[in-house]
Design an enzyme around this catalytic site. Structure first.
Site, PDB file in Angstrom:
ATOM      1  N   ASP A   1       0.825  -1.208   0.000  1.00  0.00           N
ATOM      2  CA  ASP A   1       0.000   0.000   0.000  1.00  0.00           C
ATOM      3  C   ASP A   1       0.857   1.256   0.000  1.00  0.00           C
ATOM      4  OD1 ASP A   1       0.937  -0.525   2.575  1.00  0.00           O
ATOM      5  OD2 ASP A   1      -0.892   0.152   3.580  1.00  0.00           O
ATOM      6  N   TYR A   2       1.849   1.294   0.833  1.00  0.00           N
ATOM      7  CA  TYR A   2       2.720   2.458   0.957  1.00  0.00           C
ATOM      8  C   TYR A   2       3.517   2.674  -0.327  1.00  0.00           C
ATOM      9  CZ  TYR A   2       6.055   5.603   3.312  1.00  0.00           C
ATOM     10  OH  TYR A   2       6.827   6.675   3.690  1.00  0.00           O
ATOM     11  N   SER A   3       4.043   1.590  -0.894  1.00  0.00           N
ATOM     12  CA  SER A   3       4.845   1.694  -2.109  1.00  0.00           C
ATOM     13  C   SER A   3       4.022   2.226  -3.275  1.00  0.00           C
ATOM     14  CB  SER A   3       5.427   0.319  -2.460  1.00  0.00           C
ATOM     15  OG  SER A   3       6.259  -0.162  -1.436  1.00  0.00           O
TER      16      SER A   3
ATOM     17  N   ALA B   1       1.289   3.995  -3.066  1.00  0.00           N
ATOM     18  CA  ALA B   1       0.914   5.378  -2.769  1.00  0.00           C
ATOM     19  C   ALA B   1       2.056   6.338  -3.103  1.00  0.00           C
ATOM     20  CB  ALA B   1       0.526   5.507  -1.299  1.00  0.00           C
ATOM     21  N   LYS B   2       3.273   5.981  -2.736  1.00  0.00           N
ATOM     22  CA  LYS B   2       4.394   6.870  -3.006  1.00  0.00           C
ATOM     23  C   LYS B   2       4.687   6.973  -4.504  1.00  0.00           C
ATOM     24  CE  LYS B   2       5.240   8.243   1.143  1.00  0.00           C
ATOM     25  NZ  LYS B   2       4.817   9.620   1.520  1.00  0.00           N
TER      26      LYS B   2
END
Length: 294
Positions: free
Chosen positions: A152-154, A156-157
């Site tokens: 999710d974080y990857s 999003a970034k």
């Protein structure tokens, strides 16, 4: 004379970690700062510590009305908006695709991507009216390569990096520059919180040795990043010295995205050569620390 003398800035996610340090440094460089964040006690304490150049405004970047009110606070208090720092974030959920929880995935996108979009949207309106400005968003190395954070974080970034480009080409005609900063390994509370540690700012010291080992095998420049490192990049991009820079992502990662340290590669090749020439096996788990046994 400070690098940001006379500029009015808004910084989201500024009650801890990189955002809090950015608020301190921006004020020291001559800017007036509106601190945005959800932690009221921490935000008000930080504003008091900085002094008259700073005010706190409670903000959840997932709520458009609150982001709009944050920008309005800057204009009403200091008369204009010159710099918007989209720094609000949330920890990564360490699950892969087959175990992905869509609700958690969407929550992460809401903070990082939608929150950034709202920050750009409302800052751009204020900056257009005053003749331009600089918008800087916190991205990350996870947006450029897999394996540095949860799915999710990857994702999003990566979206934030491209959102930066899209906004830059649209807003340039209004004199608005849009860039992002991608830190590498930076020891902050969010790093600790992402591994199940609540209120991680108070507990990061125990991670120092672990992170030192981690960066040794992956990062060409030695040393663990500190909040001052990405903050320095944000100051530069917010300043007039960067007046012709827009649509860029500035990696502050010790060279990590460029590739692994050559010394690590050479140590691996030496171990391989020892196995081939001696017919032995490799013992040891760390790169360059094992031996070839005949």
């Amino acid at each position: 004379m400070g690098t940001l003398d006379g500029k009015v800035s808004v910084i989201t996610g500024a009650t801890s970690g990189i955002g809090a340090r950015a608020a301190e440094v921006f004020a020291a460089e001559g800017a007036r700062v509106v601190i945005g964040g959800r932690r009221t006690d921490e935000g008000e304490a930080l504003a008091r510590a900085i002094g008259p150049a700073a005010v706190f405004h409670r903000t959840d970047v997932c709520v458009e009305g609150e982001v709009a009110a944050l920008v309005n606070r800057a204009v009403e208090t200091f008369g204009r908006l010159d710099v918007m720092i989209n720094n609000a974030g949330s920890p990564s959920h360490l699950t892969g695709i087959m175990d992905a929880d869509v609700s958690l995935f969407e929550a992460t996108l809401s903070v990082h991507v939608s929150g950034t979009l709202l920050g750009i949207k409302h800052a751009a309106r204020a900056m257009r009216d005053s003749g331009g400005g600089s918008i800087v968003t916190m991205a990350g190395i996870a947006g450029h390569a897999g394996g540095y954070a949860g799915l999710d974080y990857s994702v999003a970034k990566a979206a934030v990096v491209h959102l930066t480009r899209c906004a830059a080409v649209e807003l340039g005609e209004h004199g608005i520059r849009v860039n992002s900063v991608s830190p590498g390994f930076v020891l902050t509370g969010v790093f600790a919180e992402g591994r199940g540690t609540a209120r991680g700012d108070a507990r990061v010291a125990g991670l120092r040795h672990f992170m030192a080992d981690m960066e040794h095998d992956q990062q060409p420049l030695p040393g663990i990043g500190a909040p001052d490192d990405p903050t320095a990049a944000m100051v530069f991009l917010a300043s007039d010295a960067a007046r012709m820079i827009s649509g860029q992502d500035l990696a502050v990662d010790g060279g990590l995205l460029a590739g692994r340290p050559t010394a690590v590669m050479l140590a691996e090749r030496a171990r391989i050569a020892g196995i081939v020439s001696g017919g032995g096996t490799v013992t040891g788990t760390g790169t360059g620390t094992g031996t070839a046994d005949a």
